[in-house]
Design a protein around this motif. Structure first.
Motif, mmCIF file in Angstrom:
data_model
loop_
_atom_site.group_PDB
_atom_site.id
_atom_site.type_symbol
_atom_site.label_atom_id
_atom_site.label_comp_id
_atom_site.label_asym_id
_atom_site.label_seq_id
_atom_site.Cartn_x
_atom_site.Cartn_y
_atom_site.Cartn_z
ATOM 1 N N ASN A 26 -10.477 12.296 17.963
ATOM 2 C CA ASN A 26 -9.084 12.576 18.344
ATOM 3 C C ASN A 26 -8.422 11.386 19.046
ATOM 4 O O ASN A 26 -7.586 11.548 19.936
ATOM 5 N N ILE A 27 -8.820 10.191 18.647
ATOM 6 C CA ILE A 27 -8.189 8.976 19.145
ATOM 7 C C ILE A 27 -7.026 8.629 18.219
ATOM 8 O O ILE A 27 -7.118 8.782 16.999
ATOM 9 N N ASN A 28 -5.945 8.180 18.807
ATOM 10 C CA ASN A 28 -4.762 7.798 18.026
ATOM 11 C C ASN A 28 -5.065 6.496 17.284
ATOM 12 O O ASN A 28 -5.027 5.417 17.853
ATOM 13 N N VAL A 29 -5.388 6.614 15.996
ATOM 14 C CA VAL A 29 -5.786 5.454 15.201
ATOM 15 C C VAL A 29 -5.013 5.457 13.893
ATOM 16 O O VAL A 29 -4.766 6.515 13.307
ATOM 17 N N GLN A 30 -4.612 4.277 13.450
ATOM 18 C CA GLN A 30 -3.891 4.192 12.184
ATOM 19 C C GLN A 30 -4.292 2.934 11.424
ATOM 20 O O GLN A 30 -4.655 1.917 12.019
ATOM 21 N N ILE A 31 -4.241 3.035 10.103
ATOM 22 C CA ILE A 31 -4.517 1.901 9.227
ATOM 23 C C ILE A 31 -3.195 1.268 8.828
ATOM 24 O O ILE A 31 -2.274 1.966 8.382
ATOM 25 N N VAL A 32 -3.087 -0.046 8.982
ATOM 26 C CA VAL A 32 -1.858 -0.765 8.640
ATOM 27 C C VAL A 32 -1.856 -1.009 7.131
ATOM 28 O O VAL A 32 -2.798 -1.586 6.568
ATOM 29 N N ASP A 33 -0.801 -0.553 6.466
ATOM 30 C CA ASP A 33 -0.684 -0.677 5.010
ATOM 31 C C ASP A 33 -0.232 -2.093 4.651
ATOM 32 O O ASP A 33 0.853 -2.520 5.038
ATOM 33 N N THR A 34 -1.081 -2.829 3.938
ATOM 34 C CA THR A 34 -0.782 -4.210 3.543
ATOM 35 C C THR A 34 -1.228 -4.428 2.099
ATOM 36 O O THR A 34 -2.041 -3.663 1.569
ATOM 37 N N PRO A 35 -0.744 -5.494 1.450
ATOM 38 C CA PRO A 35 -1.211 -5.794 0.085
ATOM 39 C C PRO A 35 -2.720 -6.020 0.025
ATOM 40 O O PRO A 35 -3.379 -5.584 -0.930
ATOM 41 N N GLN A 36 -3.285 -6.683 1.049
ATOM 42 C CA GLN A 36 -4.729 -6.936 1.030
ATOM 43 C C GLN A 36 -5.534 -5.644 1.188
ATOM 44 O O GLN A 36 -6.650 -5.537 0.673
ATOM 45 N N LEU A 37 -4.965 -4.660 1.873
ATOM 46 C CA LEU A 37 -5.618 -3.351 1.971
ATOM 47 C C LEU A 37 -5.694 -2.707 0.590
ATOM 48 O O LEU A 37 -6.741 -2.184 0.189
ATOM 49 N N ASN A 38 -4.604 -2.738 -0.139
ATOM 50 C CA ASN A 38 -4.574 -2.123 -1.472
ATOM 51 C C ASN A 38 -5.543 -2.813 -2.428
ATOM 52 O O ASN A 38 -6.197 -2.161 -3.249
ATOM 53 N N LEU A 82 -4.775 2.638 18.285
ATOM 54 C CA LEU A 82 -5.746 1.691 17.741
ATOM 55 C C LEU A 82 -5.349 1.385 16.300
ATOM 56 O O LEU A 82 -5.390 2.256 15.440
ATOM 57 N N GLU A 83 -4.916 0.146 16.056
ATOM 58 C CA GLU A 83 -4.488 -0.259 14.724
ATOM 59 C C GLU A 83 -5.631 -0.983 14.009
ATOM 60 O O GLU A 83 -6.280 -1.858 14.582
ATOM 61 N N LEU A 84 -5.849 -0.610 12.761
ATOM 62 C CA LEU A 84 -6.879 -1.236 11.934
ATOM 63 C C LEU A 84 -6.211 -1.937 10.761
ATOM 64 O O LEU A 84 -5.398 -1.336 10.050
ATOM 65 N N THR A 85 -6.538 -3.202 10.552
ATOM 66 C CA THR A 85 -5.876 -3.946 9.488
ATOM 67 C C THR A 85 -6.827 -4.958 8.872
ATOM 68 O O THR A 85 -7.795 -5.394 9.515
ATOM 69 N N LEU A 86 -6.569 -5.320 7.619
ATOM 70 C CA LEU A 86 -7.322 -6.366 6.941
ATOM 71 C C LEU A 86 -6.535 -7.663 6.971
ATOM 72 O O LEU A 86 -5.312 -7.663 6.776
ATOM 73 N N GLN A 87 -7.214 -8.767 7.189
ATOM 74 C CA GLN A 87 -6.562 -10.072 7.213
ATOM 75 C C GLN A 87 -6.467 -10.655 5.801
ATOM 76 O O GLN A 87 -7.215 -10.272 4.896
ATOM 77 N N THR A 88 -5.580 -11.613 5.624
ATOM 78 C CA THR A 88 -5.456 -12.313 4.347
ATOM 79 C C THR A 88 -6.493 -13.423 4.269
ATOM 80 O O THR A 88 -7.025 -13.882 5.285
ATOM 81 N N ASP A 89 -6.788 -13.879 3.057
ATOM 82 C CA ASP A 89 -7.736 -14.972 2.879
ATOM 83 C C ASP A 89 -7.231 -16.266 3.507
ATOM 84 O O ASP A 89 -8.016 -17.130 3.882
ATOM 85 N N LYS A 90 -5.918 -16.403 3.637
ATOM 86 C CA LYS A 90 -5.356 -17.624 4.229
ATOM 87 C C LYS A 90 -5.811 -17.806 5.671
ATOM 88 O O LYS A 90 -5.946 -18.930 6.155
#
Length: 330
Positions: A26-38, A82-90
């Protein structure tokens, strides 16, 4: 599926494992929608169902370890997300090797990162070419004109093959003696030249470049062993931070950076026919103080002859303060 694709799929598995872990609490957590996520998501769902399950098991095991080491993942200001995100290769090309970021944008910004590896321990895969200045990019000191002249002597004879997209096995080229060894000798000679002029900062810069500028957790999926290995990299002391009275169950050490390069030279391979050792065809070893030793294998990443060659870099030894954690899959 190619190594890059399986790596991206494992990044997604780690991200989802983090999300599932903390959303169930029950922690406030979200996934950031990005092109690298898709992109990573598509690679994951293109895996066979059995592989998907294995990747998730590996991610869950890694998160179980990191959860014990990072109180701020679970404990925070009640209004924090808590935000979760994937980084770009750059970002990796700029020296930030973290694939997955966990971020809290509270009054004081906080983040940790994961570098996710599927079935391999390699560090970076930098390239050498007639235009890439490894001295500037790796060590902060540009390469000499002599180095580029030596490298051009290797690549110039390959230009007709490069332009015609010829395959290595179809070209009249002695890959080892015409390409690999001369290129490695040019690299080592230039490294020694730079180190002679800048002995103080070159060893530190080398390790920071090969390992990564930012602190992070390396998460390695060991498929055969059905276990996940986690290695904290804590040069800047940004990992393992407590939140109020909540502290990590285990303390992460801070490895010392090297100040001396003891040796750079060809790896010695045993030759059964002569019962002696000889220079490797494609691998060099760099040995520093404080327990740092690196293996660097040069190879053609493609079946076609290209205008650059790639290193596979592995850490043969690291300081004792760098502790591995291993968790079996459930």
């Amino acid at each position: 599926m190619a190594n890059t694709q399986t790596g991206k799929a494992f990044e997604y598995a780690c991200l989802i494992s983090l999300y599932n872990r903390y959303s169930k609490l029950n922690i406030n957590v979200q996934i950031v929608d990005t092109p690298q996520l898709n992109t990573a998501k598509n690679y994951f769902y293109n895996l066979p169902k059995g592989k998907q399950n294995d990747y998730i098991k590996a991610g869950v095991a890694g998160v179980k370890i990191i959860d014990l080491l990072e109180p701020k993942l679970q404990f925070s200001n009640p209004s924090s997300t808590l935000e979760l995100t994937l980084q770009t290769d750059k970002q990796g090309q700029k020296g930030d090797v973290r694939d997955v970021l966990c971020i809290r944008n509270d009054k004081q910004y906080w983040s940790i990162g994961l570098s996710c590896k599927h079935n391999h321990f390699a560090l970076k895969h930098p390239r050498l070419s007639s235009t890439i200045d490894f001295g500037k990019d790796w060590l902060g000191h540009p390469c000499s004109e002599q180095y580029f002249a030596d490298v051009n002597n290797v690549f110039d004879p390959l230009l007709p093959y490069i332009n015609s997209k010829t395959l290595w096995d179809k070209a009249n080229v002695d890959k080892v003696n015409d390409v690999y060894k001369p290129l490695l000798i040019a690299f080592m000679n230039e490294f020694k030249r730079i180190y002679t002029r800048h002995t103080t900062d070159v060893p530190k810069s080398l390790v920071k470049y090969l390992i990564g500028e930012n602190d992070f957790y390396k998460v390695i999926d060991l498929e055969k062993e059905k276990a996940t290995l986690v290695l904290p990299i804590n040069f800047n002391k940004s990992l393992n931070i407590p939140y109020q009275t909540h502290k990590s169950l285990l303390k992460i050490g801070t490895p010392k950076l090297p100040s001396v390069v003891y040796h750079i030279g060809f790896k010695q391979d045993y030759d059964e026919s002569t019962n002696s050792y000889k220079d490797s065809d494609n691998t060099i070893i760099i040995t520093c103080d404080e327990g740092w030793t690196f293996s660097m294998r040069i190879h053609n990443a493609s079946s076609k002859i290209e205008k650059s060659l790639k290193f596979d870099v592995e850490a043969i030894s690291t300081p004792d303060s760098m502790r591995y954690f291993v968790e079996p899959w459930e």
